[in-house]
Design a protein around this motif. Structure first.
Motif, PDB file in Angstrom:
ATOM      1  N   SER A   1      11.338  -6.208   4.069  1.00 36.82           N
ATOM      2  CA  SER A   1      10.317  -5.218   4.337  1.00 36.82           C
ATOM      3  C   SER A   1      10.683  -3.909   3.620  1.00 36.82           C
ATOM      4  N   LYS A   2      11.944  -3.551   3.717  1.00 37.32           N
ATOM      5  CA  LYS A   2      12.384  -2.301   3.078  1.00 37.32           C
ATOM      6  C   LYS A   2      12.302  -2.415   1.558  1.00 37.32           C
ATOM      7  N   THR A   3      12.740  -3.571   1.028  1.00 43.88           N
ATOM      8  CA  THR A   3      12.658  -3.756  -0.436  1.00 43.88           C
ATOM      9  C   THR A   3      11.204  -3.629  -0.886  1.00 43.88           C
ATOM     10  N   MET A   4      10.308  -4.262  -0.151  1.00 44.17           N
ATOM     11  CA  MET A   4       8.897  -4.197  -0.549  1.00 44.17           C
ATOM     12  C   MET A   4       8.415  -2.746  -0.527  1.00 44.17           C
ATOM     13  N   GLN A   5       8.807  -2.025   0.531  1.00 41.10           N
ATOM     14  CA  GLN A   5       8.346  -0.636   0.646  1.00 41.10           C
ATOM     15  C   GLN A   5       8.931   0.236  -0.465  1.00 41.10           C
ATOM     16  N   THR A   6      10.184  -0.038  -0.826  1.00 45.43           N
ATOM     17  CA  THR A   6      10.788   0.741  -1.918  1.00 45.43           C
ATOM     18  C   THR A   6       9.976   0.527  -3.198  1.00 45.43           C
ATOM     19  N   HIS A   7       9.594  -0.720  -3.445  1.00 47.02           N
ATOM     20  CA  HIS A   7       8.849  -1.010  -4.676  1.00 47.02           C
ATOM     21  C   HIS A   7       7.423  -0.485  -4.618  1.00 47.02           C
ATOM     22  N   LEU A   8       6.920  -0.315  -3.392  1.00 47.37           N
ATOM     23  CA  LEU A   8       5.568   0.239  -3.255  1.00 47.37           C
ATOM     24  C   LEU A   8       5.613   1.766  -3.166  1.00 47.37           C
ATOM     25  N   GLY A   9       6.839   2.305  -3.246  1.00 42.49           N
ATOM     26  CA  GLY A   9       7.011   3.762  -3.282  1.00 42.49           C
ATOM     27  C   GLY A   9       6.804   4.457  -1.949  1.00 42.49           C
ATOM     28  N   VAL A  10       7.035   3.761  -0.822  1.00 42.27           N
ATOM     29  CA  VAL A  10       6.770   4.404   0.472  1.00 42.27           C
ATOM     30  C   VAL A  10       7.955   4.330   1.436  1.00 42.27           C
ATOM     31  N   ASP A  11       9.138   3.999   0.944  1.00 44.79           N
ATOM     32  CA  ASP A  11      10.207   3.676   1.899  1.00 44.79           C
ATOM     33  C   ASP A  11      10.842   4.865   2.601  1.00 44.79           C
ATOM     34  N   ALA A  12      10.572   6.075   2.116  1.00 45.43           N
ATOM     35  CA  ALA A  12      11.269   7.212   2.712  1.00 45.43           C
ATOM     36  C   ALA A  12      10.733   7.552   4.104  1.00 45.43           C
ATOM     37  N   ASP A  13       9.561   7.095   4.426  1.00 49.12           N
ATOM     38  CA  ASP A  13       8.893   7.554   5.635  1.00 49.12           C
ATOM     39  C   ASP A  13       9.035   6.541   6.773  1.00 49.12           C
ATOM     40  N   PRO A  14       9.785   6.895   7.839  1.00 47.51           N
ATOM     41  CA  PRO A  14       9.978   5.920   8.922  1.00 47.51           C
ATOM     42  C   PRO A  14       8.670   5.541   9.618  1.00 47.51           C
ATOM     43  N   ASP A  15       7.641   6.385   9.473  1.00 49.19           N
ATOM     44  CA  ASP A  15       6.338   6.065  10.075  1.00 49.19           C
ATOM     45  C   ASP A  15       5.760   4.767   9.546  1.00 49.19           C
ATOM     46  N   TYR A  16       6.212   4.371   8.363  1.00 54.75           N
ATOM     47  CA  TYR A  16       5.648   3.148   7.791  1.00 54.75           C
ATOM     48  C   TYR A  16       5.994   1.926   8.622  1.00 54.75           C
ATOM     49  N   TYR A  17       6.892   2.082   9.598  1.00 54.22           N
ATOM     50  CA  TYR A  17       7.201   0.970  10.477  1.00 54.22           C
ATOM     51  C   TYR A  17       6.491   1.070  11.822  1.00 54.22           C
ATOM     52  N   LEU A  18       5.600   2.027  11.986  1.00 52.71           N
ATOM     53  CA  LEU A  18       4.834   2.071  13.242  1.00 52.71           C
ATOM     54  C   LEU A  18       3.587   1.218  13.078  1.00 52.71           C
ATOM     55  N   LEU A  19       3.322   0.405  14.072  1.00 55.43           N
ATOM     56  CA  LEU A  19       2.207  -0.536  13.959  1.00 55.43           C
ATOM     57  C   LEU A  19       0.890   0.197  13.688  1.00 55.43           C
ATOM     58  N   GLU A  20       0.744   1.335  14.337  1.00 53.42           N
ATOM     59  CA  GLU A  20      -0.475   2.107  14.164  1.00 53.42           C
ATOM     60  C   GLU A  20      -0.655   2.507  12.697  1.00 53.42           C
ATOM     61  N   HIS A  21       0.463   2.832  12.087  1.00 53.97           N
ATOM     62  CA  HIS A  21       0.453   3.259  10.695  1.00 53.97           C
ATOM     63  C   HIS A  21       0.284   2.049   9.769  1.00 53.97           C
ATOM     64  N   VAL A  22       0.954   0.959  10.131  1.00 51.12           N
ATOM     65  CA  VAL A  22       0.848  -0.261   9.324  1.00 51.12           C
ATOM     66  C   VAL A  22      -0.627  -0.674   9.266  1.00 51.12           C
ATOM     67  N   ARG A  23      -1.283  -0.564  10.420  1.00 56.52           N
ATOM     68  CA  ARG A  23      -2.658  -1.022  10.558  1.00 56.52           C
ATOM     69  C   ARG A  23      -3.655  -0.120   9.825  1.00 56.52           C
ATOM     70  N   ALA A  24      -3.286   1.158   9.670  1.00 53.79           N
ATOM     71  CA  ALA A  24      -4.224   2.091   9.061  1.00 53.79           C
ATOM     72  C   ALA A  24      -4.385   1.738   7.584  1.00 53.79           C
ATOM     73  N   TRP A  25      -5.589   1.460   7.184  1.00 54.71           N
ATOM     74  CA  TRP A  25      -5.867   1.032   5.807  1.00 54.71           C
ATOM     75  C   TRP A  25      -5.875   2.234   4.879  1.00 54.71           C
ATOM     76  N   LYS A  26      -5.458   2.046   3.670  1.00 52.40           N
ATOM     77  CA  LYS A  26      -5.442   3.094   2.640  1.00 52.40           C
ATOM     78  C   LYS A  26      -4.432   4.200   2.969  1.00 52.40           C
ATOM     79  N   GLN A  27      -3.198   3.809   2.960  1.00 54.81           N
ATOM     80  CA  GLN A  27      -2.120   4.772   3.191  1.00 54.81           C
ATOM     81  C   GLN A  27      -1.431   5.171   1.895  1.00 54.81           C
ATOM     82  N   LEU A  28      -1.554   4.330   0.876  1.00 56.03           N
ATOM     83  CA  LEU A  28      -0.833   4.630  -0.362  1.00 56.03           C
ATOM     84  C   LEU A  28      -1.486   5.828  -1.051  1.00 56.03           C
ATOM     85  N   VAL A  29      -0.636   6.679  -1.579  1.00 56.34           N
ATOM     86  CA  VAL A  29      -1.156   7.908  -2.190  1.00 56.34           C
ATOM     87  C   VAL A  29      -1.399   7.649  -3.680  1.00 56.34           C
TER      88      VAL A  29
END
Ligand code: ME8
Length: 645
Positions: free
Chosen positions: A473-501
């Motif tokens: 999961s972390k490797t994928m997030q690093t490659h998607l450029g979002v790994d610095a933010d711990p919020d990316y592991y909250l279900l509410e955030h995971v579920r929210a569509w269109k998070q990538l900047v």
């Protein structure tokens, strides 16, 4: 973004393992399952607590220590640390590790025993019974199979001595009521039924002591120092002693929300001894007992006493910790037995991880580099809508199915929901053919929309996979450029569509999971079908056909019918608590074990008939050729009871 309902704290426990032998794959499975459940609940942003540990008193440990010419405590220290040190290597993050030799535990055991004794629920008497040292418990005759313990395949010893007894029988009716009124108290439901059926016969009182003349390795009874506490009465209390029962804040916060995970070998001790002990001690009951089946090797349960065990560390070193965790959670239907083989791990890695997930990930990243210089493009919602380029609906369905399954410990189903979405994304690429869109500059807005949806889908997948494969999961997030933010592991955030900047940088990847090459692959012999007469039956009308009520059903039990060569008695789950028994003539093609867990298609409105004295309530669809039968199934699991049209 859908607001999630306020969730409660989450307390998860595993059995505390005996220290008479090294950890094996069975222990790893339960502890990884607890870790997955803990991580999943942490994603809901609630306080979580995860307890595991070791069970160190009793005959079994004393015997094992003697064989090694060590004192019981030295021996327990050695094996306990093997368990304790293994868990971090499997990426398991338990909050506490309790040992029944800890002072904090011994004090609570003495305190609870004194309470129950003072209340009058413990008495002294002589007893003669059949004792299995492997299970550390007395057996009633009716529980033995051919006079032997069904788990250890050994005849129990006949023991006669004076001891202290807990008045367990006094709580029988209360326990039956409690189980009836709380459908989730023991799950999945086949185990609830098993306990209720056991409780139809009178319960015996529980012998809770051992005289020190026979065994000294235990916790001394607070009201008679000539006895030690029976190991199960001692061990079960770990679940409260670790929280600092009765006054610690941890106990107040977490105990009301406790979920236990165990395998079916210790169902009775947890479903009968434990709740009656809690009731007698005036402690609120646990929420649910979540019971899984056995990992088998060959034909029998993987167990240290049978010696047919798989070493979790070797497997982790060979296949990687995430692939190993994934295999265990995906391959076992929680509640049913599973057969372990290295071929099945390799197959899971190559099919699900390397092909479906890994290829998708590298393909999408490679295209993002090719068409957008390794940056997240912008996407116009109108273009998405106009050309049907959004994956949002499927993504939300995946999250809902995943959450529903993970909430009830159906980890295999949770993963199936994620992988259904992954195959949807793979199809989406083929349908939308980004390579064609890239040829025409006028189609660039569509290409952007396709790529954003794919990247967004992968971000969502990376979040959902976190409890099972935290590293991936972390490797994928690093490659998607979002790994610095711990919020990316909250279900509410995971579920929210269109998070990538838009504009953020991606990283290239070679392979998330390299394929494992199998040197000697034995291809099955092609099946020669001869003599089949493809004669068609007379035509029927649509109305005739629609009279058939075809339903999906899951096989939960199957057994041979004595004296019937070809017949199997198959019990299926039709959803919503409905079960059916079918007598199927497929025993030449399927063993009962192969059928369990399979999803089948049932002719549900066929008039019931009796076959070999057994009522058959329907028919299972299967293809039939000269070699036998192949049961019809689906490529993706669907809810049991779904109409088939
Ligand atoms: O029973 N398949 O300890 P234990 C799946 N100390 N899970 C398996 C397994 C298999 N083949 N073999 C073991 C005890 N397990 C007591 C528990 S709790 C208060 C006291 C897992 O070392 C599974 O979780 O025999 C099973 O219930 C547990 O290990 C038994 O561990």
């Amino acid at each position: 973004m859908t607001a999630l309902t306020k969730e409660k704290p989450f307390y998860i426990t595993t059995p505390i393992y005996y220290v008479n032998a090294k950890p094996h794959l069975g222990h790893a499975y339960t502890t990884i399952a607890a870790d997955v459940a803990r991580r999943y609940h942490a994603m809901k942003n609630v306080p979580t607590y995860f307890l595991t540990g070791t069970d160190e008193h009793g005959d079994k440990i004393a015997e094992a220590a003697k064989n090694e010419q060590m004192s019981p405590k030295e021996y327990a220290d050695r094996i306990s640390s093997l368990f304790k040190d293994l868990w971090p290597q499997l990426d398991i993050r338990n909050d506490d590790f309790i040992r029944t030799t800890d002072e904090r535990h011994k004090n609570v055991v003495a305190q609870v025993l004194s309470n129950i004794y003072e209340k009058g629920d413990i008495y002294y008497s002589e007893y003669e019974g059949l004792y299995c040292v492997g299970c550390e418990r007395f057996y009633q005759e009716r529980e033995l199979v051919d006079g032997k313990c069904p788990d250890h395949l050994k005849e129990p010893q006949r023991i006669k001595e004076s001891n202290y007894f807990f008045k367990m029988s006094a709580y029988q009716d209360w326990l039956i009521d409690h189980i009836n009124q709380h459908p989730d108290f023991i799950r999945p439901k086949q185990y609830r039924n098993e306990v209720l059926s056991f409780l139809k016969e009178p319960l015996e009182d529980l012998c809770i002591s051992r005289p020190k003349t026979r065994l000294t390795w235990g916790i001394t009874l607070p009201f008679d120092d000539k006895f030690v506490t029976y190991v199960w009465f001692d061990a079960l209390l770990n679940y409260v002693s670790a929280l600092g029962f009765p006054d610690d804040e941890k106990f107040r916060t977490f105990w009301p929300h406790v979920q236990h995970i165990i395998a079916k070998d210790i169902l009775k001790t947890h479903a009968i001894y434990w709740p009656t002990m809690l009731k007698a001690a005036g402690i609120p009951l646990f929420q649910s007992l979540n019971v899984h089946g056995f990992w088998n090797m060959g034909d029998s349960k993987m167990s240290k006493s049978l010696g047919n065990v798989a070493n979790p560390l070797t497997l982790k070193d060979t296949y990687g910790v995430d692939a190993y965790r994934f295999f265990l959670m995906r391959d076992m239907v929680f509640g049913l037995d599973s057969n372990f083989s290295e071929e099945s791990i390799i197959q899971r890695i190559n099919t699900d991880l390397a092909n479906d997930l890994g290829n998708l990930f590298s393909r999408v990243l490679a295209m993002s580099f090719k068409y957008f210089d390794g940056r997240v493009p912008e996407s116009d919602p109108h273009v998405e809508e106009e050309f049907d380029l959004s994956l949002e609906k499927e993504a939300m369905d995946a999250v809902d199915d995943y959450s529903e399954s993970m909430d009830t410990f159906a980890f295999h189903k949770g993963l199936a929901a994620v992988f259904k979405f992954i195959s949807r994304m793979n199809k989406f690429i083929d349908e939308k053919a980004p390579w064609d869109l890239a040829k025409d500059p006028a189609l660039k807005p569509r290409l952007q929309a396709v790529m954003v949806n794919l990247l967004e889908g992968l971000r969502l997948v990376s979040g959902l996979l976190y409890p099972i494969m935290p590293g991936t999961s972390k490797t994928m997030q690093t490659h998607l450029g979002v790994d610095a933010d711990p919020d990316y592991y909250l279900l509410e955030h995971v579920r929210a569509w269109k998070q990538l900047v838009p504009g953020s940088e991606l990283k290239k990847i070679k392979a998330l999971f390299p394929r494992i090459e199998v040197k000697e692959s034995k291809q099955p012999e092609p099946v020669q079908v001869t003599g089949l007469k493809p004669e068609l039956k007379p035509e029927i009308t649509f109305d005739d056909f629609s009279k058939l009520d075809l339903r999906t059903a899951t096989v939960i039990h199957a057994e041979a019918i004595p004296k019937a060569e070809k017949l199997l008695k198959v019990t299926v789950d039709m959803g919503e608590g409905r079960e059916r028994t079918i007598v199927a003539g497929i025993s030449k093609s399927y063993s009962p074990e192969e059928l369990i867990g399979k999803q089948v298609i049932l002719v549900a409105n066929l008039k019931p008939v009796k076959l070999m004295g057994q009522l058959s309530e329907g028919m299972i669809l299967a293809a039939s050729d000269k070699k036998g039968f192949v049961v019809a199934s689906f490529d993706t699991k669907v809810k049991a009871g779904t109409p088939v049209k």
